[in-house]
Design a protein around this motif. Structure first.
Motif, PDB file in Angstrom:
ATOM      1  N   LEU B 406      44.632  31.886  37.949  1.00  0.00           N
ATOM      2  CA  LEU B 406      44.297  32.790  39.050  1.00  0.00           C
ATOM      3  C   LEU B 406      45.053  34.107  38.912  1.00  0.00           C
ATOM      4  O   LEU B 406      44.501  35.181  39.178  1.00  0.00           O
ATOM      5  N   LEU B 407      46.314  34.017  38.489  1.00  0.00           N
ATOM      6  CA  LEU B 407      47.101  35.231  38.286  1.00  0.00           C
ATOM      7  C   LEU B 407      46.455  36.125  37.233  1.00  0.00           C
ATOM      8  O   LEU B 407      46.268  37.334  37.435  1.00  0.00           O
ATOM      9  N   ALA B 408      46.102  35.515  36.096  1.00  0.00           N
ATOM     10  CA  ALA B 408      45.487  36.286  35.023  1.00  0.00           C
ATOM     11  C   ALA B 408      44.164  36.881  35.492  1.00  0.00           C
ATOM     12  O   ALA B 408      43.788  38.003  35.130  1.00  0.00           O
ATOM     13  N   ALA B 460      43.812  34.517  45.962  1.00  0.00           N
ATOM     14  CA  ALA B 460      42.360  34.623  46.121  1.00  0.00           C
ATOM     15  C   ALA B 460      41.985  35.935  46.804  1.00  0.00           C
ATOM     16  O   ALA B 460      41.068  36.645  46.367  1.00  0.00           O
ATOM     17  N   ILE B 461      42.712  36.269  47.871  1.00  0.00           N
ATOM     18  CA  ILE B 461      42.390  37.508  48.590  1.00  0.00           C
ATOM     19  C   ILE B 461      42.678  38.711  47.684  1.00  0.00           C
ATOM     20  O   ILE B 461      41.930  39.699  47.675  1.00  0.00           O
ATOM     21  N   THR B 462      43.761  38.625  46.889  1.00  0.00           N
ATOM     22  CA  THR B 462      44.044  39.729  45.973  1.00  0.00           C
ATOM     23  C   THR B 462      42.904  39.897  44.967  1.00  0.00           C
ATOM     24  O   THR B 462      42.464  41.025  44.688  1.00  0.00           O
ATOM     25  N   VAL B 506      36.459  28.755  45.563  1.00  0.00           N
ATOM     26  CA  VAL B 506      36.664  27.341  45.240  1.00  0.00           C
ATOM     27  C   VAL B 506      38.142  26.978  45.371  1.00  0.00           C
ATOM     28  O   VAL B 506      38.502  25.943  45.944  1.00  0.00           O
ATOM     29  N   ALA B 507      39.017  27.853  44.856  1.00  0.00           N
ATOM     30  CA  ALA B 507      40.452  27.555  44.894  1.00  0.00           C
ATOM     31  C   ALA B 507      40.933  27.441  46.334  1.00  0.00           C
ATOM     32  O   ALA B 507      41.683  26.514  46.674  1.00  0.00           O
ATOM     33  N   VAL B 508      40.485  28.377  47.189  1.00  0.00           N
ATOM     34  CA  VAL B 508      40.890  28.317  48.594  1.00  0.00           C
ATOM     35  C   VAL B 508      40.394  27.020  49.230  1.00  0.00           C
ATOM     36  O   VAL B 508      41.145  26.321  49.928  1.00  0.00           O
ATOM     37  N   ALA B 509      39.126  26.671  48.959  1.00  0.00           N
ATOM     38  CA  ALA B 509      38.560  25.466  49.569  1.00  0.00           C
ATOM     39  C   ALA B 509      39.323  24.226  49.117  1.00  0.00           C
ATOM     40  O   ALA B 509      39.665  23.362  49.927  1.00  0.00           O
ATOM     41  N   ILE B 510      39.626  24.141  47.811  1.00  0.00           N
ATOM     42  CA  ILE B 510      40.336  22.965  47.313  1.00  0.00           C
ATOM     43  C   ILE B 510      41.717  22.866  47.960  1.00  0.00           C
ATOM     44  O   ILE B 510      42.128  21.808  48.437  1.00  0.00           O
TER      45      ILE B 510
END
Lengths: 161, 658
Positions: B406-408, B460-462, B506-510
Motif C-alpha cells: 500500500l505504501l508503494a 487508503a485515503i492517501t 478492499v484494504a479498508v473493508a478487510i
C-alpha cells in the motif's frame, strides 16, 4: 517565501494530525479480549477443511471449544491449553506452525527471501555508481530519435503508456 | 445412434488434439522458415482446434441436458432431478468436464491471438502460435486419455448421484469457475510469446506490447474470479468468513500475485527498457503457477499426498508443470544473455525503482503463500508426519507485506520516471497526506483504536486523494468534460489508478470488517429472543421443505428494531439425497454500512443454536474487488491513436524547489 510557508503549514498539519492519532492509540484502554476465542482460532478443526475450531459448526469443534472454555475458566495458561490439544492430536492441530523442529524451515525461508530481495536491490543500486553515463555522438542521437518516432508510429499510444 | 453424444464429444477432443499438434508443427516451422508455411494453414489449424473444443463442450452439455447416462461423466455428476441451471453448470463442476472448459477457453484465446498474425514473416507470432499449440495439445491430450468424460457405459445407470451439494445451491457456480478459468488460461498467451521471443533471440518490447491485451483480460477475469470466489464462500459456506487461506484459494491467489507483478514490470520495460530478463521470468512463472495451482486444486494432493494418483490428471499436471518449468528456464538460461539489457542504470528513488519494489514485494508475497501451501505436502511426503499451516501464519506474513504494498502504491504512480526529488514528491503528496492523516485522526477520535484499521485508513485515503489530486492537476480543465477527456484518453494510466483505488477500498473493508466485527453464539427455543447488533432477535419457527433433490430445514428469526420488524433471517441446513453431509447456508443482510450474518450451528427438534456476526463495511470488499477488475478492463479498452491536435498530453508540474 510564501511557498515555504505553505509547505511548513502542510507539514505542521500532517504532523499534528498524526500526533493526535498516535496519542489516541497510545492511550487506548488495554482490552484483553476473549482469550478462549483467541485460542480457538489457533486450533485446527480435525474434521473440516483447513478452518479453526472457532469457525467450524461441526460437533467435534463444538466439543473442542467446550474443552477450551473449561480450561480457560479453570485458569490454565495459553501454553497449557495448547499443549493439552497437541498431546491428543499432535502438531497437526496447531494452525500456527511453531518456529522449531519440522516447521522451522517455514520461518527461515521467508526471511531468506527478504534477504535475497534486499541483496538484489543493493546490487542493482550499487552497480549504477560504477557506470559512467554513456556518451552519444550526434549520429547516434539521431538514430535514437528516429527509433523513438518509429516506435510511436508503430504502436498505439495506450500500449506505450 | 445410442452412443452418438459420447462419440461426438470424443471426436471433438481428438480433432482438437490433432489440430493443436498441427498448429504446433506449422507454427514452429513457420518461425524457422517463414516462406514454407502460409498463414491460411495456421488459420485452418486454429479454426479446427476451436471447432473440436466447441464440439466436445456441445456434446457434453447436450448429454447432460438430455439425461444421456451412457456418457460416463453424466452418470457420475448428473441426476434427473438436478434443476436446469445446475445441469448446465455440471459441465464444469467435476474434474473431467472442467478440463473441457479449460480447452474451450484456451481455444478461444488462441483464436483471438491468431487473428493478429497476418503474415508468416511475423516470426515472433508464428512461434508463439507453435507454443500455444503445444499447450493446447496437452489439454486435449488430457481429455482424450486420463480425464476422458466421454467414456461409453454399455450398461448405463437409470439415474446418477448429481453434482456435489456445494455446487448446486448457488448461482455462483455458473459465474466463478468460468471467470477463474478465463483468468488462468489467458496467461498462456504471454507465456507463448515469451518463449517464442527467446527462441528467436528477439529482445525488446514487441512480445510485451502484443500480449498486453491478453494479460489485462486474464488479470481482470482472475481478479473478478477471486472476488466472486470469496463472496461465494461467504454467502454459502456459513463459517462466517470469506477467506480461509485454504490451499484451493491460495492456488488461485499465487498466480494472481505474480501476474500483478508481471503487468507492472511490463510497464517498466515498455517505458524505460529495463527488467527485460525479469519479465521473461515473470511470464514463465505466472503460467507455471497457473498449472501448479490447477494441480493443487484438481488432484487430491492437498488432502493427502498419497491420494494424488487416484486420477491420472494429477500426475499429468505435475509432469506438465515440471516440463514447463525445466524447459522454460533452460531456454531462458541459454538465450537470456541475448535478450537481457545490462547497460541501463536504475535509481531507486524513481517510478521504476518503486515498480521494482512492488515486484519484489509481490513476488515475496507469492513465495510465502506458496511456501505455506506446499510445505505440509512436502513434510508429509518426506517424513510421513502431518503439520498444519493456517491462518495465523498467513496473516502474520500477509499483513506487513500488504502494508508495504500500500505504501508503494501511494507513492509509485505519482513519482516521475528516472529521478524523483524529495521536494517534488512533497508537492505531489502533501495534500493527500493531509487528507490521509485527517481521516486517520477522525477514525481514532470516533473510538476505533485498532492500529491496523487506523494505518489502513491513513494509507487508503492517501492513495485515493493522491489519485484525485493527480486527476485535477493534469486534466486539461477541471470541468467534468475535461476530467473525462483525461480518464478516457490515458486509459492505461487511469485504469491502473481505478484498480489502485479498488485495492484501497478492499484494504479498508478487510481491516474494518476484521477488527470491528462482533459475533455471538446463542441457543434459542421457539419464541425465545436475544439482543444482537442493536436488534431484538426472536426465533419464530423452524420449517422443513422437501424438494426433488434435497430436504431443506430452515429457521425463521425476526429482527425487530424499536418494535418494528426490520428483517427476517432464514438460515438453512440442506441435506441432499445420496449425499451424507448437510450444507449450512447462512442468511446475510447487507447494507452499505454493515452486514448481519446469521448461520445455523445446530438445529435440534426444539432448540436452535445460531451464530450471529456483524461485519461493518463488508459489502465494500466486493465493490472494491470489482473496481479492481473494472480498472484492468478500462486499461485495455483503448482507442486508436488520434493524430489531431487536442490530444495533448498533460504537462508535468515543475518541481517546487525551483
Amino acid at each position: 517565501m510564501r511557498r515555504k510557508l505553505i509547505s511548513i503549514a502542510f507539514l505542521a498539519g500532517v504532523l499534528s494530525l498524526l500526533g493526535v492519532v498516535v496519542a489516541q492509540l497510545l492511550t487506548a484502554p488495554d482490552t484483553a479480549g476473549d482469550r478462549a476465542y483467541q485460542l480457538e482460532q489457533r486450533l485446527r478443526c480435525p474434521v473440516c477443511k483447513s478452518v479453526s475450531i472457532a469457525e467450524s459448526p461441526s460437533e467435534t469443534a463444538t466439543a473442542m471449544r467446550q474443552a477450551v472454555q473449561e480450561q480457560v475458566t479453570a485458569g490454565r495458561s495459553d501454553e497449557e491449553v495448547v499443549d493439552y490439544f497437541r498431546a491428543r492430536y499432535g502438531d497437526w492441530v496447531l494452525l500456527d506452525p511453531p518456529a522449531r523442529g519440522r516447521t522451522l524451515l517455514l520461518w527461515l525461508l521467508p526471511a531468506l527471501g527478504v534477504l535475497g530481495g534486499l541483496v538484489g536491490v543493493a546490487v542493482l543500486a550499487l552497480r549504477r555508481r560504477h557506470q559512467p553515463a554513456p556518451f552519444l555522438s550526434e549520429e547516434q542521437r539521431q538514430q535514437v530519435s528516429h527509433a523513438v518516432a518509429d516506435a510511436r508510429g508503430k504502436y498505439r499510444r495506450e500500449d506505450l503508456l | 445412434m445410442k452412443y452418438a453424444l459420447p462419440a461426438a464429444g470424443w471426436a471433438g477432443a481428438l480433432l482438437g488434439l490433432a489440430a493443436s499438434l498441427v498448429l504446433a508443427l506449422y507454427g514452429f516451422r513457420a518461425q524457422r522458415h517463414p516462406d514454407k508455411v502460409r498463414v491460411s494453414q495456421l488459420r485452418a489449424a486454429t479454426s479446427m482446434m476451436a471447432v473440436g473444443a466447441a464440439l466436445s463442450m456441445l456434446a457434453l452439455e447436450t448429454a447432460l441436458l438430455t439425461d444421456d447416462f451412457t456418457m460416463s461423466y453424466v452418470a457420475e455428476t448428473h441426476s434427473r432431478a438436478t434443476p436446469l441451471l445446475y445441469t448446465i453448470t455440471s459441465a464444469w463442476s467435476a474434474l473431467d468436464g472442467s478440463i473441457v472448459l479449460w480447452a474451450v477457453i484456451l481455444a478461444g484465446y488462441i483464436l483471438f491471438a491468431a487473428r493478429k498474425i497476418t503474415d508468416t514473416t511475423d516470426r515472433l507470432g508464428t512461434g508463439a502460435l507453435g507454443f500455444m499449440g503445444l499447450v493446447a495439445a496437452f489439454f486435449f491430450g488430457l481429455i482424450t486419455t486420463v480425464a476422458n468424460p466421454f467414456e461409453i457405459l454399455p450398461d448405463p445407470p437409470a439415474d446418477g448421484p448429481g453434482p456435489n451439494p456445494l455446487l448446486r445451491n448457488d448461482i455462483m457456480v455458473a459465474i466463478h469457475p468460468p471467470l477463474l478459468y478465463l483468468g488462468f488460461v489467458g496467461f498462456t498467451v504471454s507465456f507463448a510469446y515469451a518463449m517464442s521471443a527467446l527462441v528467436i533471440r528477439r529482445a525488446g518490447v514487441d512480445w510485451l506490447v502484443r500480449t498486453r491485451r491478453a494479460n489485462l483480460v486474464a488479470w481482470s477475469f482472475l481478479t473478478a474470479g477471486l472476488v466472486v470466489g470469496a463472496w461465494w464462500s461467504y454467502e454459502v459456506l456459513g463459517w462466517g468468513g470469506y477467506w480461509a487461506w485454504d490451499p484451493v484459494e491460495n492456488a488461485a491467489f499465487i498466480p494472481w500475485l505474480v501476474a500483478t507483478a508481471f503487468i507492472h514490470s511490463a510497464v517498466v520495460q515498455v517505458k524505460r527498457g529495463m527488467l527485460q530478463a525479469w519479465n521473461f521470468v515473470l511470464a514463465l512463472a505466472t503460467f507455471g503457477l497457473t498449472i501448479l495451482g490447477t494441480f493443487l486444486t484438481r488432484s487430491s494432493v492437498v488432502a493427502s499426498v498419497h491420494s494424488f494418483t487416484q486420477s491420472g490428471v494429477g500426475p499429468a499436471l505435475l509432469g506438465f508443470f515440471i516440463v514447463v518449468l525445466v524447459g522454460g528456464f533452460t531456454l531462458f538460461a541459454v538465450r537470456g544473455e541475448a535478450v537481457a539489457n545490462r547497460t541501463r542504470s536504475l535509481r531507486l528513488a524513481s517510478r521504476e525503482g518503486l515498480f521494482l519494489l512492488n515486484n519484489l514485494l509481490l513476488c515475496l508475497f507469492a513465495f510465502v503463500v506458496l511456501l505455506g501451501t506446499v510445505y505440509p505436502i512436502f513434510v508429509e511426503a518426506f517424513t510421513g508426519n502431518q503439520v498444519s499451516v493456517g491462518r495465523p501464519f498467513f496473516d502474520r506474513m500477509a499483513v506487513p507485506l500488504s502494508f508495504a504494498l500500500l505504501l508503494a502504491m501511494g507513492a509509485g504512480p505519482f513519482t516521475p520516471y528516472r529521478w524523483a526529488t524529495p521536494a517534488l514528491m512533497w508537492t505531489r503528496l502533501r495534500w493527500p497526506l493531509l487528507a490521509g492523516s485527517a481521516a486517520a485522526a477522525t477514525v481514532t477520535l470516533s473510538g476505533i483504536r485498532s492500529v491496523g484499521v487506523v494505518v489502513v485508513v491513513f494509507l487508503a485515503i492517501t492513495i485515493v486523494a493522491a489519485a484525485v489530486r493527480h486527476l485535477l492537476v493534469t486534466a486539461p480543465n477541471r470541468r467534468p468534460s475535461g476530467l473525462w477527456r483525461l480518464i478516457s484518453g490515458q486509459r492505461a494510466y487511469w485504469g491502473g489508478q481505478l484498480a489502485h483505488i479498488g485495492v484501497a477500498v478492499v484494504a479498508v473493508a478487510i481491516a474494518v470488517a476484521g477488527a470491528t466485527a462482533t459475533r455471538t453464539t446463542v441457543t434459542l427455543e421457539p419464541g425465545g429472543s436475544t439482543e444482537f447488533g442493536g436488534y431484538t432477535v426472536t426465533f419464530d419457527r423452524a420449517e422443513q421443505h422437501t424438494e426433488p433433490d434435497r430436504v431443506q430445514r430452515d429457521a425463521h428469526l425476526f429482527f425487530h428494531s424499536g418494535g418494528e420488524l426490520a428483517w427476517t433471517a432464514t438460515p438453512k441446513l440442506e441435506s441432499f439425497t445420496n449425499q451424507p453431509q448437510a450444507v449450512g447456508i447462512p442468511s446475510v443482510w447487507s447494507t452499505a454500512g454493515r452486514d448481519i450474518y446469521v448461520a445455523l450451528a445446530q438445529l435440534a427438534p426444539d432448540t436452535i443454536t445460531v451464530n450471529f456476526y456483524r461485519y461493518p463495511l463488508m459489502s465494500w470488499l466486493w465493490a472494491g474487488g470489482f473496481l479492481m477488475a473494472a480498472g484492468g478492463l478500462w486499461a485495455l479498452t483503448d482507442r486508436r491513436r488520434r493524430p489531431e491536435a487536442g490530444d495533448r498530453s498533460p504537462a508535468e508540474e515543475a518541481p517546487a524547489s525551483a
